[in-house]
Design a protein around this motif. Sequence first.
Motif, mmCIF file in Angstrom:
data_model
loop_
_atom_site.group_PDB
_atom_site.id
_atom_site.type_symbol
_atom_site.label_atom_id
_atom_site.label_comp_id
_atom_site.label_asym_id
_atom_site.label_seq_id
_atom_site.Cartn_x
_atom_site.Cartn_y
_atom_site.Cartn_z
ATOM 1 N N VAL A 173 0.846 -1.186 0.000
ATOM 2 C CA VAL A 173 0.000 0.000 0.000
ATOM 3 C C VAL A 173 0.882 1.237 0.000
ATOM 4 N N THR A 225 1.658 4.412 1.332
ATOM 5 C CA THR A 225 1.257 5.047 2.585
ATOM 6 C C THR A 225 1.497 6.553 2.589
ATOM 7 N N GLN A 226 2.533 7.000 1.865
ATOM 8 C CA GLN A 226 2.826 8.429 1.826
ATOM 9 C C GLN A 226 3.570 8.742 0.527
ATOM 10 N N GLN A 233 4.178 -0.066 1.842
ATOM 11 C CA GLN A 233 4.208 -0.968 2.983
ATOM 12 C C GLN A 233 3.363 -2.199 2.709
ATOM 13 N N ALA A 258 0.822 -5.078 3.117
ATOM 14 C CA ALA A 258 -0.491 -5.080 3.774
ATOM 15 C C ALA A 258 -0.885 -6.504 4.141
ATOM 16 N N ALA A 294 8.275 -2.366 4.906
ATOM 17 C CA ALA A 294 8.038 -1.227 4.015
ATOM 18 C C ALA A 294 9.325 -0.847 3.294
ATOM 19 N N SER A 306 -1.902 7.753 -2.314
ATOM 20 C CA SER A 306 -2.008 7.226 -0.965
ATOM 21 C C SER A 306 -3.303 6.426 -0.803
ATOM 22 N N GLY A 307 -3.180 5.236 -0.218
ATOM 23 C CA GLY A 307 -4.335 4.377 -0.016
ATOM 24 C C GLY A 307 -4.602 3.436 -1.167
ATOM 25 N N LEU A 347 -4.893 1.924 4.801
ATOM 26 C CA LEU A 347 -3.495 2.043 5.218
ATOM 27 C C LEU A 347 -3.214 1.090 6.367
ATOM 28 N N ARG A 352 4.693 2.931 8.820
ATOM 29 C CA ARG A 352 3.875 3.864 9.584
ATOM 30 C C ARG A 352 4.029 3.553 11.073
ATOM 31 N N VAL A 409 5.427 8.209 8.825
ATOM 32 C CA VAL A 409 6.361 7.197 8.329
ATOM 33 C C VAL A 409 7.729 7.428 8.960
ATOM 34 N N ASP A 417 1.948 12.253 8.941
ATOM 35 C CA ASP A 417 0.760 12.225 8.077
ATOM 36 C C ASP A 417 -0.421 12.914 8.756
#
Length: 589
Positions: A64, A66-67, A81, A83, A94, A106-107, A139, A160, A257, A270
């Motif tokens: 995923v 994440t940022q 990262q 999942a 990650a 993101s997501g 996330l 994260r 992160v 975040d």
Amino acid sequence: MSYVPGVITPSGSILIRLLCCSVLVLPALAAASSCGQSATVITEVQGNTDTSALVGQTVTVEGVLTQDSRQAGGFSGFYLQQANTPADSTRSSALFVYTRHKGGSSGQRLRVTGKVKEHYGLTELVAVSDLQVCGTQALPAPVEVSLPWTRAPESLENMRVRINGPLKITDSHQLTRFGNVSLAAKDPLISTEFMAPGTAALRHARLTSMNTLVLDDGHARRNPPSLNWLPAYNATQPGSAASSLVAGTQVHGLTGVLDYRYGAWRLQPDQVPSLEPPSLPEPAPAKPTGSNLRVMTLNLNNLFNGDGRGQGFPTKRGAKTLAQYQRQLQRLSAGLNQAGADLLALSELENDGYGSHSAIAQLAASLGPQWRFIAPVNPAAQKDAIRDGLLYREDRVKALGPAQYLSAGGRPALTQRFVLKSGGLPFRLVSVHLKSKSCRNARGENAQQNDGQGCYNGARVKQANALHQQLGQLDNSNASAGTLITGDFNSYSKEQPISELARAGYTNMVAHFHPCTPVRCEHYSYRFKGARGSLDHALASAALKPRVLSARVWNINADQPRMVDYRSHSSPQPWRSSDHNPLITDMKL
């Protein structure tokens, strides 16, 4: 033929830039495989050590996003990262993906093919040859962590995290330049402030550094105009958010992160954390009962006045404009006057003579008509761009005999005898500024000795010993209350120059009244890279020691952020008038 790594264009083609500056457009590589098919688990890429065992290999991973840090001025990539995988306390799940490809946000779940690389301690995926968006996904929940680290940060790299409990701001020196501040669970101490130099002190310093976390802004740009974690920040008004960035400010709600860049662990947040600043600095301390003489010691942080006629800016050091100099002088004068001192021992004063346009003459004039400055009989002995200065209130104190520089190698110390106008025994005041810890041109015994004392400790020890010897050669035939050596020693309380003078009979009076321990240290004069300690001291001879009623630090400067000093704006208060805190020594003569 040599080339730099390929960049996937928005149309799906790969652009390869040849070193001879020609460009070839080739068909896009076929997808390595489809979403959901077999892929390398990111924990296998990260491994159990600081360096991935798969460096140089091409792998396909899924995770995923994440940022995202592909914005202008960002890190040219994103954090990916794993999942829906069981937690692993020894390996990170990650990666940082270094790419200019614009796909994904993101997501979203991504499938990425690229080459594993270690970039200055950060495990990355580079030379991306395939990137597929596989849909949306929540996330991963942040991992709960604490400082000091209870889990090796390497096992959390690029993941994260959520920091349990608040951290404290320890340093904001890099805020305006790079958009970050340093954080720690406890306000750290310079090791040689409370322990002898050596292997243990160096080990403590390294531990302190390891348990510091940088709160970053997700950008590699210089001089950021705004900050994602501090919405109130405005680069055009650098004092606008300064009140919330004082050292000791508690920072709550740290989630983001965990990144490793530029030699430090960083949190790329975040969400916006909340800040709880400490109280404003206290007023100058009251004089103790029975005291009849107050000495204030301060490094002026390069007080230069141009040509003294409103021109000559920018100066070699200090103010860049006349307006900056005027603001600097106003703040310094406010602090010096608020302290209610009778004598001032100052360092980092421009060495420009003693005429009416000199920096010391203008400083004395700004303090009021009762102030006078000392001019030594041998001014040519001081050849450095900066010098020490002694000032006194002529309505309370009288200077006795000639003042002189004592040459001990490097910047000479300035000495003068004083007596109260109301009567009593005279005493000698010595203003010093020993060699700095900067390592420029340091060789031999002056090079870094890996004992926590920094460079040029050998030179500082020689200066301290020579100073003691020369003071012993001065005429002390008249009855005297003793000697106070004070100023910027560029040495913390347990370092050799202070120890040498202690063996010669001088007592470090601030440390005497307020000793620093690992759990309590309220009196410190300086911060270096977030850790606090005292470079400035007031050392009393054996004769003078019983006459010293109080010695303390007035904490108005070292904790305040650099962004609020005289360079940015004017202030009626003396806060951040220098980068050193002043010392205040009260005596009964």
